[in-house]
Scaffold this motif. Structure first.
Motif, PDB file in Angstrom:
ATOM      1  N   SER A 152       0.871  -1.171   0.000  1.00  0.00           N
ATOM      2  CA  SER A 152       0.000   0.000   0.000  1.00  0.00           C
ATOM      3  C   SER A 152       0.911   1.224   0.000  1.00  0.00           C
ATOM      4  CB  SER A 152      -0.910  -0.013   1.234  1.00  0.00           C
ATOM      5  OG  SER A 152      -1.678   1.172   1.294  1.00  0.00           O
ATOM      6  N   ILE A 153       0.959   1.922  -1.142  1.00  0.00           N
ATOM      7  CA  ILE A 153       1.874   3.053  -1.318  1.00  0.00           C
ATOM      8  C   ILE A 153       1.077   4.322  -1.591  1.00  0.00           C
ATOM      9  CG2 ILE A 153       3.897   3.917  -2.556  1.00  0.00           C
ATOM     10  CD1 ILE A 153       4.413   1.264  -1.187  1.00  0.00           C
ATOM     11  N   SER A 154       1.351   5.379  -0.868  1.00  0.00           N
ATOM     12  CA  SER A 154       0.766   6.698  -1.148  1.00  0.00           C
ATOM     13  C   SER A 154       1.909   7.707  -1.261  1.00  0.00           C
ATOM     14  CB  SER A 154      -0.215   7.113  -0.052  1.00  0.00           C
ATOM     15  OG  SER A 154       0.435   7.246   1.195  1.00  0.00           O
ATOM     16  N   TYR A 155       1.762   8.611  -2.220  1.00  0.00           N
ATOM     17  CA  TYR A 155       2.845   9.546  -2.531  1.00  0.00           C
ATOM     18  C   TYR A 155       2.590  10.914  -1.913  1.00  0.00           C
ATOM     19  CZ  TYR A 155       4.037   6.027  -6.022  1.00  0.00           C
ATOM     20  OH  TYR A 155       4.366   4.852  -6.652  1.00  0.00           O
ATOM     21  N   ASN A 160       5.146  10.836  -7.903  1.00  0.00           N
ATOM     22  CA  ASN A 160       4.503   9.614  -8.376  1.00  0.00           C
ATOM     23  C   ASN A 160       5.563   8.783  -9.094  1.00  0.00           C
ATOM     24  OD1 ASN A 160       2.447   7.715  -9.363  1.00  0.00           O
ATOM     25  ND2 ASN A 160       1.014   9.387  -8.898  1.00  0.00           N
ATOM     26  N   LYS A 193       3.771  -1.093   3.742  1.00  0.00           N
ATOM     27  CA  LYS A 193       2.941   0.105   3.794  1.00  0.00           C
ATOM     28  C   LYS A 193       3.845   1.331   3.892  1.00  0.00           C
ATOM     29  CE  LYS A 193      -1.053  -2.160   5.978  1.00  0.00           C
ATOM     30  NZ  LYS A 193      -1.994  -2.128   7.114  1.00  0.00           N
ATOM     31  N   SER A 195       3.803   5.699   3.208  1.00  0.00           N
ATOM     32  CA  SER A 195       2.988   6.882   2.971  1.00  0.00           C
ATOM     33  C   SER A 195       3.877   8.108   2.800  1.00  0.00           C
ATOM     34  CB  SER A 195       2.008   7.098   4.133  1.00  0.00           C
ATOM     35  OG  SER A 195       2.704   7.267   5.354  1.00  0.00           O
ATOM     36  N   ASN A 196       3.319   9.115   2.104  1.00  0.00           N
ATOM     37  CA  ASN A 196       4.026  10.388   1.882  1.00  0.00           C
ATOM     38  C   ASN A 196       5.382  10.169   1.209  1.00  0.00           C
ATOM     39  OD1 ASN A 196       3.729  13.204   2.151  1.00  0.00           O
ATOM     40  ND2 ASN A 196       5.172  13.233   3.863  1.00  0.00           N
ATOM     41  N   ASN A 198       8.351  10.444  -1.278  1.00  0.00           N
ATOM     42  CA  ASN A 198       8.873  11.503  -2.161  1.00  0.00           C
ATOM     43  C   ASN A 198      10.287  11.204  -2.652  1.00  0.00           C
ATOM     44  OD1 ASN A 198      10.381  11.919   0.122  1.00  0.00           O
ATOM     45  ND2 ASN A 198       9.580  13.955   0.562  1.00  0.00           N
TER      46      ASN A 198
END
Length: 322
Positions: A152-155, A160, A193, A195-196, A198
């Motif tokens: 689960s990856i969030s940028y 991206n 997992k 998150s954020n 960059n």
């Protein structure tokens, strides 16, 4: 003064009596132990059979270490020394057994000399039970299965990636029995997992390996996960509308002639994107077959560096002029 001297003398005599009593008690116990352990006893000793020299392509299919009961006769002192020693014996599967019905078969009568050496020269071996021990085995097989990444990856805003997460190795080998291996079609990872994000991803992720009580072996216990992460930006372009499947004897007028397209691309490729990287098509035949007075345009992206793209509007009005 005389009273104090008397007390000290009395205490000294009592201490000497205690020392003498203790000495006689120890001497009596020693004589009793010597008498007892000088007799000959018949006992049953338990010996565990540990196997050695198992070929790499086989595995022993047994839940516990096999044991034999050895009936022996010896002086008590010899038996006492045995019970303080390692109560096991090695069985060389290549030299001490023969193969029958998927088992290494060990015979006590052929191992009589080895048993006697293990027990010691002063201990007489009377009998061994059981007289036959079977080391059941399975032949190993190798199966290659894919690794399934659970992630689960969030940028972070403005970041991206154009790629998918890379897993290395993307498959592993499982070595085990045919029955054990056939039930496994893939191996999943522990949850990754993040998150954020960059910056580029470089992670080691453990595999969820089945618990098979040591009956299965795996070529890897973890995998390397990597991904190139870049700064992204949004761009807009006016893209002309094309009409397809228009009969030669028909003429139409449509509006708008161009549609604004929003696209998401890495900052490094932003300047390379042009209107020719997109195609907006309106199918006349499809619209008339549904008795529509408008087109439902479709957008095709012809550049692999464009992450996503969408049109500002989803209808093109038209009228037949001839």
């Amino acid at each position: 003064m005389f009273t104090s001297l008397k007390k000290k003398l009395s205490k000294s005599i009592k201490n000497r009596r205690l020392h003498v009593f203790g000495l006689f008690l120890l001497l009596s116990f020693s004589i009793w132990v010597f008498t007892k352990f000088s007799h000959t006893y018949t006992e049953t000793a338990t010996i565990k059979l540990n196997y050695t020299n198992l070929p790499d392509h086989k595995i022993i299919a047994m839940d516990s270490v096999p044991e034999i009961k050895v009936r022996v006769s010896a002086f008590g002192f010899r038996l006492l020394s045995y019970y303080f020693s390692n109560q096991s014996m090695n069985v060389d599967l290549e030299k001490d057994t023969y193969i029958a019905n998927a088992s290494y078969v060990w015979l006590a009568n052929k191992a009589q000399k080895q048993i006697e050496e293990r027990m010691g020269a002063s201990i007489e071996v009377l009998s061994v039970n059981p007289d036959t021990v079977r080391f059941n085995f399975d032949t190993l097989t190798v199966k290659k299965v894919p690794v399934r990444l659970r992630s689960s990856i969030s940028y972070a805003l403005g970041y991206n990636s154009m790629d998918s997460l890379r897993v290395k190795p993307d498959s592993i080998k499982i070595i085990g029995t045919v029955k054990g291996v056939s039930a496994i079609d893939s191996i999943v990872t522990q949850d990754l997992k993040l998150s954020n994000v960059n910056s580029n991803i470089q992670q080691t992720v453990e595999l969820k390996l089945p618990n098979a009580d040591g009956q299965l072996k795996f070529s890897a216990e973890n995998v390397k996960v990597s991904l190139k992460v870049e700064k992204f930006t949004e761009g807009t372009l006016e893209v002309p509308v094309d009409i397809s499947n228009l009969p030669e004897d028909k003429q139409i007028n449509y509006f708008p002639k161009t549609i604004k397209v929003f696209y998401y691309v890495s900052l490094s490729n932003y300047k390379a994107i042009t209107a020719s990287d997109f195609k907006i098509d309106c199918d006349f035949e499809k619209a008339t077959s549904k008795n529509q007075t408008f087109f439902s345009p479709t957008l095709t992206v012809n550049n692999k560096f464009i992450k996503t793209a969408k049109m500002k509007q989803d209808k093109v009005e038209y009228i037949i002029t001839e």
